[in-house]
Structure formats: structure tokens, C-alpha cells
Design an enzyme around this catalytic site. Structure first.
Site, PDB file in Angstrom:
ATOM      1  N   ASP A 397       0.837  -1.204   0.000  1.00  0.00           N
ATOM      2  CA  ASP A 397       0.000   0.000   0.000  1.00  0.00           C
ATOM      3  C   ASP A 397       0.866   1.245   0.000  1.00  0.00           C
ATOM      4  O   ASP A 397       1.996   1.235   0.511  1.00  0.00           O
ATOM      5  CB  ASP A 397      -0.947   0.001   1.201  1.00  0.00           C
ATOM      6  CG  ASP A 397      -0.217   0.166   2.524  1.00  0.00           C
ATOM      7  OD1 ASP A 397      -0.115   1.302   3.002  1.00  0.00           O
ATOM      8  OD2 ASP A 397       0.258  -0.846   3.069  1.00  0.00           O
ATOM      9  N   VAL A 398       0.338   2.308  -0.580  1.00  0.00           N
ATOM     10  CA  VAL A 398       1.117   3.540  -0.720  1.00  0.00           C
ATOM     11  C   VAL A 398       1.330   4.240   0.614  1.00  0.00           C
ATOM     12  O   VAL A 398       2.307   4.981   0.781  1.00  0.00           O
ATOM     13  CB  VAL A 398       0.451   4.509  -1.732  1.00  0.00           C
ATOM     14  CG1 VAL A 398       0.427   3.901  -3.125  1.00  0.00           C
ATOM     15  CG2 VAL A 398      -0.951   4.903  -1.298  1.00  0.00           C
ATOM     16  N   ASP A 399       0.454   4.013   1.581  1.00  0.00           N
ATOM     17  CA  ASP A 399       0.579   4.662   2.880  1.00  0.00           C
ATOM     18  C   ASP A 399       1.824   4.167   3.608  1.00  0.00           C
ATOM     19  O   ASP A 399       2.678   4.956   4.043  1.00  0.00           O
ATOM     20  CB  ASP A 399      -0.681   4.380   3.704  1.00  0.00           C
ATOM     21  CG  ASP A 399      -1.016   5.506   4.666  1.00  0.00           C
ATOM     22  OD1 ASP A 399      -0.315   6.525   4.681  1.00  0.00           O
ATOM     23  OD2 ASP A 399      -2.013   5.366   5.404  1.00  0.00           O
ATOM     24  N   ASP A 400       1.949   2.853   3.753  1.00  0.00           N
ATOM     25  CA  ASP A 400       3.151   2.297   4.366  1.00  0.00           C
ATOM     26  C   ASP A 400       4.389   2.657   3.559  1.00  0.00           C
ATOM     27  O   ASP A 400       5.445   2.962   4.126  1.00  0.00           O
ATOM     28  CB  ASP A 400       3.028   0.769   4.455  1.00  0.00           C
ATOM     29  CG  ASP A 400       2.182   0.330   5.623  1.00  0.00           C
ATOM     30  OD1 ASP A 400       2.742   0.162   6.715  1.00  0.00           O
ATOM     31  OD2 ASP A 400       0.962   0.176   5.456  1.00  0.00           O
ATOM     32  N   ARG A 471       0.030  11.816   2.834  1.00  0.00           N
ATOM     33  CA  ARG A 471       1.255  11.080   3.095  1.00  0.00           C
ATOM     34  C   ARG A 471       2.062  10.874   1.811  1.00  0.00           C
ATOM     35  O   ARG A 471       3.290  10.894   1.818  1.00  0.00           O
ATOM     36  CB  ARG A 471       0.927   9.722   3.707  1.00  0.00           C
ATOM     37  CG  ARG A 471       2.022   9.187   4.602  1.00  0.00           C
ATOM     38  CD  ARG A 471       1.655   9.229   6.054  1.00  0.00           C
ATOM     39  NE  ARG A 471       0.431   8.524   6.294  1.00  0.00           N
ATOM     40  CZ  ARG A 471      -0.644   9.074   6.878  1.00  0.00           C
ATOM     41  NH1 ARG A 471      -0.611  10.329   7.274  1.00  0.00           N
ATOM     42  NH2 ARG A 471      -1.729   8.369   7.075  1.00  0.00           N
TER      43      ARG A 471
END
Length: 658
Positions: A397-400, A471
């Protein structure tokens, strides 16, 4: 509420000189840092408990009875946990302090009954009376009704029609597996098999819950009373007709083909000891489907699938519960950022070593050439993301990824250059058409699908959200000098975020509670992208944050903010987590010297526990807003430390400039 001219802080107003930084601030930071360092695992990572409501521990007991694999000692510990979580009115909420939830209460009741709790026991009587007062078990959500159908408690007409032939639908069809979120896919595919073949739980003790129904289940006609919208009702009519008219006409060879495709799909994604999708519900569905499909108990894949479920357990002396998943990448990435902030003030060899060890571990977890469902929308994009869990190769995922990659950038170590470059290319390529970012997929925004009867939870999709988008630009802005092609990506994302800002100045938080979290995420991204501190969007957000400060100097927010309007940033108490987020947001907006920041810092100093951490009792994030909530046990440990360290660095820098 505190206003911009109010100060409740013994640190004074904002004009603290760096030379007179209170020793209490240094002491607080050192105590929290020492504790945080002590929790690092030998391999380099940090991981904290991830607690959900009582649905999942209840489902663990239900799974044991479904499979006739009952561990009596473990069941007793889980039952102890369930009893300890019951509200005074007999119900079970979706988060501590929340109102009772019917489906959660039904599952907890059923699980405790399976654990041999007597019906006349006070806690069972109170839960039963509460359930009946809410209309009984027939009014529960789709997942609860599917469970009850498999245990023979309701007829299968009480659940949505989900034939396994869905696996054969063409991509142009209104419903297709590729159009829903990753968590929906991994849960649904094995569930198609269980539902199509009406798989029946073994239930060795033949325990049922007929006492939870107002109308006998076979006479009940209102299993889908929750479907209210015109589109939803139209889809329900089509679904009912398909069950009656199409189901009998499906050729056997078509069913076999669809079943084989479903089996191949989830077996390819079993993900070893980390499990299908690395999430509990998908793992359990896969495990039960493997059993139905005749995969023997001593089969290596089935054995490992069972181990994956067991690894989610948190077992203590007399209590046990099951986590929905684990969060080591997220916890380690954030902890690295926190320790880097701490180390800016005074470089410490022990801290440096911990950061280095954590980043080295993270670098090995980057997903590069592995297959992933995200490639369906971006087939030519090279891999470069990180997942949330120890292993989840199909679902980075792009958040992590943004959090981890930023920590790698700040390490200023050339050996991470390729990791960082790949992460930048991947995140830039995962942008949705509206400029924002979903967590796991691009353009996963077919909102009409939330009207199908199965989607009563309203969480079938993974559309772009403000917190994730903030983020992403936080990271990409650090790379734009080396990659000028990211300028357009960042500009489009900022334009998306401006449109997403609420009228009161805040931003919605999809993955953390809620508007304080979302506002922190966006303001951090804006700071990284160089949006001027006097930008109207930033000033409006700052005013909102200051207006939400509580009289004790802290901030708090209830998960109920997902359920109503104009209640964001409001709670009956302050929390260390929300206070830290608000401080970090204000510091990103250039507000280090304002009285509200001083008061917030004072709140954190006053509420720090003897051991060095803080203690929030409340759940602090949604899994799915309105239907599933989480408590990240690390949030009240590292976020307050982050805020205090950043504050110290800001006032030090201000002093040096003056």
C-alpha cells in the site's frame, strides 16, 4: 475550548528560549525514547498489538466449532476476554465506550454459549435481552447472517446470493472482482465457495441460538430490511430473481469451472504463515473452504493456513484475543521517523543503531517483482511498495510505502537509493485519476457497488482519501528535485486535497480517528510540498485545530465522528494520541510559538506515565468507518514522543535563528 489567546501551559506562552528548554521536556523525551528502544525486536522491527472489537475473538471460537477443532483452554481464555468487554447494558460496542452493536453482540453471545456459559448467567441474560430489544438476530449484518446460515440458524435465503460463478464474469460486467478493494476480494472469493455449496459447520455440540430471534428464522421475511436506497432495492430484486430462476439452470461444468477458478485464486494468494491477505476474516474463510474442497488436514498449505490464523492470537495469563492482522511495517516505519526526529537534537549511538537496524529490516521487506493485484490497474508499473504486515506480497500500500521511504531518505544512506527510487516511481504511478490516492489500488471508486446487498458495511471499495494522499505528497516532495516529473503528480494531489477540505477547515481521516488525523496527514504533506504557511487552506485548518483544543490543553476525538456531522475533533476527554497529532499538525503549519502548542506540550508532560509512555484507553482508528474499529497499541507510545521531539527541535531552531 481554548482560543488562540488562551494558555494553560506551565511552559508558558510560545516564547520559550531554546536555552531554557525545561528539563522536564528533555526528561520526558529520554524516558519515552528509552522505553521505545527497549521494545525493538532482535531482527530490527517494532510491532505493537492491534486490537479490534469482540467480533474477531468471537469468530475465533466460532471457527473452532465450525471445524470441530476446539482448544478448550484457549476457548476459556477468549471467553474470559469477551466477558470482560461487555457494556453495562449487556451489549458489545465496536469500540470502547461506543454504543452497542447488534452483530458484534450476537457473535459474542454465540461464542460464549459455545464456551458453555449458562443461559441464566447475568451477562448472557443481559446480552440476550438487548439483542431482542433491537429486533433480534434477523436484523444483524450480512457477515453475521452468513455465519448463522452456515451454523444452520437461519435459511440461506436470509443471505445475499453470491454464486461462485461470479468468478467467471467479464471485466465489463457491473460487478467484477477487480472493481472491489483488496480486503473485499480476499474475503469474498473463498466465501463464494462456502455460500454456493451451503457449507454447514460441524458444530459438534450442536449449539444454536434460537432464543435470539423475535420471529422464527424460517418464518422471517425481513432479512434485507436494511436495503433502503432505490438502487439497492432494484439490485435486491435482480438478485432474488437470479437465485430463483438462474441458479437451477447453471450447468454443472460451469460450476466446476468457477469453483476451480476461485480455488486457484485464493490458493495462489495464501501467503504462507502470514495468511490470505494477511487479514483474519480472509484467512478463516480460506481455511474453511480448503476443508470443504477436500484438502486434507495434513496438507502443507492447509497446515500453514491454520498456523497463520494462530499467529494472530494475543494470549495472556487468563485472557486471550485475536488480532485482525499485525502492523510491523507501519509500526517500524513510524517509529523510525520518531527516533530520527529525536536524534536531530542530540545524536545518540544507541538511537542511531536502533534506527539503522530498523531501516535495514524494512529495506528487505520492499516488494519489487512479486505479483500483485494492484497490477491489474497499473500493468506496466514496476513494483516498489511495502505492505502493512510481515508478509503480504500481493497487497502493498502507498501509505506504508510513503512512511518507510521517507525514513530511508532521512537516513541519508546511499545503500537505500534504489529502494527510495523504486518507491517514488511506484507511488507516483499509483495516483488515481482525480489526483488522490487510495491505499492499495488506483481508481477503486465504483461507488454503486456499495449498494449491493452484500455491501451493507459500505466498505467494499478503496477510493482515494485525504490522509493517504497527504502522506504520498509528503514523500514525493522529498524526491521532486531529483525527479521533476513528480511536480505534476504533486500539484494534482494538492488540487485534490484542496477540494477535499471540509468547510470547517479539517480533512477526513479514513485510516485514523478522524479529522484530527486527517488534518495532521494533509498539513504534513503540505509542509513537505512547500505550500506557504499563510495559504488559506492551512490557516483555516490551523483555526479549526485551535478551536478544538480542550481546556486541559489536549485534544481528543470520538469514533462517533464517523457517524454524524459537525462533531469532528470532539471527545469527552483529551488523549495523548490526538494531542500529539494536533501538535504535529500545528508545528507543520509553523505554529511552534503559539500558546496552543505550549498548552498541548504541557498536557503531554503532565500525562506521561512513570514508565515513560502514555496510556489511552480508546480505540484510535477505523478498519472501516462506522462498522469496524481498531486500537493501535503503539500510537500512545510513539506519537507523543514524536510531538515532543519535534517541538524541542522547532524551538531550538527558532532560538538559533534569533
Amino acid at each position: 475550548m481554548l482560543t488562540e489567546t488562551t494558555s494553560a501551559s506551565s511552559l508558558g506562552t510560545a516564547a520559550i528560549e531554546a536555552s531554557s528548554i525545561p528539563s522536564s521536556l528533555d526528561n520526558a523525551i529520554n524516558k519515552a525514547k528509552t522505553q521505545l528502544l527497549s521494545l525493538q525486536h532482535d531482527e530490527g522491527y517494532w510491532v505493537f498489538e492491534l486490537e479490534a472489537d469482540c467480533t474477531i475473538p468471537s469468530e475465533y471460537i466460532l471457527m473452532m466449532h465450525f471445524m470441530d477443532e476446539i482448544d478448550e483452554a484457549l476457548q476459556a481464555k477468549i471467553a474470559n476476554f469477551l466477558r470482560s468487554q461487555q457494556s453495562a447494558d449487556g451489549s458489545y460496542p465496536l469500540y470502547k465506550g461506543g454504543t452497542g452493536d447488534l452483530s458484534c453482540t450476537i457473535k459474542a453471545y454465540y461464542a460464549m454459549k459455545m464456551a458453555d456459559d449458562p443461559l441464566h448467567a447475568t451477562h448472557m441474560k443481559k446480552a440476550r435481552e438487548w439483542i431482542l430489544a433491537k429486533g433480534g438476530a434477523a436484523q444483524s449484518n450480512v457477515f453475521t447472517r452468513i455465519m448463522m446460515a452456515m451454523f444452520g440458524q437461519i435459511p440461506w435465503r436470509g443471505v445475499p446470493y453470491m454464486p461462485v460463478e461470479i468468478m467467471l464474469l467479464p471485466k465489463w460486467f457491473p460487478f467484477h472482482l477487480d472493481k472491489v478493494s483488496y480486503w473485499s476480494r480476499t474475503v469474498m472469493v473463498p466465501l463464494f465457495i462456502l455460500s454456493t455449496y451451503k457449507v454447514k459447520a460441524r458444530n459438534p455440540k450442536k449449539i444454536g441460538i434460537p432464543e435470539l430471534f423475535v420471529t422464527p428464522p424460517n418464518q422471517e421475511r425481513n432479512y434485507f430490511a436494511h436495503v433502503k436506497t432505490p438502487l439497492g432495492r432494484a439490485i435486491l430484486i435482480v438478485e432474488r430473481m437470479a437465485r430463483l430462476l438462474v441458479e437451477p439452470l447453471i450447468p454443472a461444468f460451469v460450476r466446476r469451472k468457477a469453483t476451480a477458478k476461485a480455488q486457484d485464486w485464493f490458493m495462489q494468494r495464501l501467503n504462507g504463515v502470514d495468511g490470505l491477505g494477511a487479514i483474519f476474516t480472509a484467512m478463516v474463510n480460506a481455511y474453511e473452504a480448503m476443508d470443504y474442497l477436500g484438502i486434507p488436514a495434513d496438507n502443507e498449505q492447509r497446515r500453514i493456513a491454520r498456523i497463520a490464523i494462530e499467529r494472530l492470537l494475543v494470549i495472556k495469563d487468563d485472557l486471550a484475543y485475536c488480532q485482525p492482522c499485525v502492523s510491523p511495517i507501519w509500526d517500524t516505519g513510524l517509529t523510525a521517523l520518531v527516533l530520527q526526529e529525536v536524534d536531530k537534537y542530540e545524536t545518540n549511538p544507541q538511537t542511531q543503531l536502533a534506527i539503522k537496524s530498523g531501516l535495514q529490516w524494512l529495506a528487505t521487506k520492499q516488494l519489487r517483482d512479486e505479483p500483485g493485484d494492484w497490477q491489474i490497474q497499473r500493468p506496466s508499473l514496476p513494483g516498489g511498495g511495502w505492505a502493512f504486515q510481515f508478509g503480504n506480497s500481493y497487497y502493498p500500500d502507498v501509505d506504508d510505502t510513503a512512511v518507510v521511504a521517507l525514513a530511508l531518505i532521512q537516513a541519508n544512506d546511499l545503500k537505500f537509493a534504489e529502494n527510495i527510487d523504486r518507491a517514488g516511481v511506484w507511488i507516483a504511478g499509483m495516483q488515481s485519476r482525480n489526483g488522490g490516492y487510495g491505499a492499495f489500488d488506483a481508481d477503486n471508486d465504483h461507488h454503486y457497488l456499495n449498494h449491493i446487498p452484500f455491501a451493507d458495511h459500505g466498505a467494499l471499495l478503496d477510493p482515494p482519501t485525504a490522509d493517504v494522499s497527504g502522506r504520498c505528497i509528503m514523500f514525493l516532495a522529498k524526491r521532486v528535485n531529483q525527479h521533476p516529473e513528480y511536480h505534476v503528480v504533486i500539484e494534482n494531489c494538492i488540487a485534490y486535497l484542496r477540494k477535499e477540505q471540509e468547510t470547517d477547515g479539517s480533512w477526513f481521516g479514513r485510516w485514523g480517528t478522524n479529522y484530527i488525523y486527517g488534518t495532521w496527514s494533509v498539513l504534513t504533506g503540505f509542509e513537505s510540498a512547500g505550500v506557504p504557511k499563510n495559504d488559506p487552506s492551512i490557516r483555516k485548518a490551523v483555526a479549526w485545530l485551535k478551536n478544538k483544543q480542550r481546556n486541559d490543553g489536549g485534544w481528543g476525538e470520538d469514533n462517533y465522528s464517523y457517524h454524524g456531522n459537525n462533531i469532528g475533533g470532539v471527545f469527552y476527554t483529551s488523549t495523548a494520541f490526538h494531542t500529539a497529532l494536533a501538535l504535529l499538525a500545528l508545528l507543520s503549519a509553523g505554529e511552534a510559538n503559539c500558546p496552543e502548542v505550549g498548552a498541548g506540550v504541557s498536557y503531554l508532560l503532565k500525562t506521561q506515565q512513570t514508565g515513560g509512555f502514555w496510556e489511552d484507553k480508546n480505540f484510535n482508528a477505523p478498519g472501516f468507518p462506522k462498522v469496524f474499529y481498531l486500537k493501535y497499541h503503539g500510537y500512545d507510545k510513539f506519537f507523543p514522543l514524536w510531538a515532543l521531539a519535534r517541538y524541542r527541535n522547532e524551538i531550538t531552531a527558532n532560538h538559533l535563528q534569533n
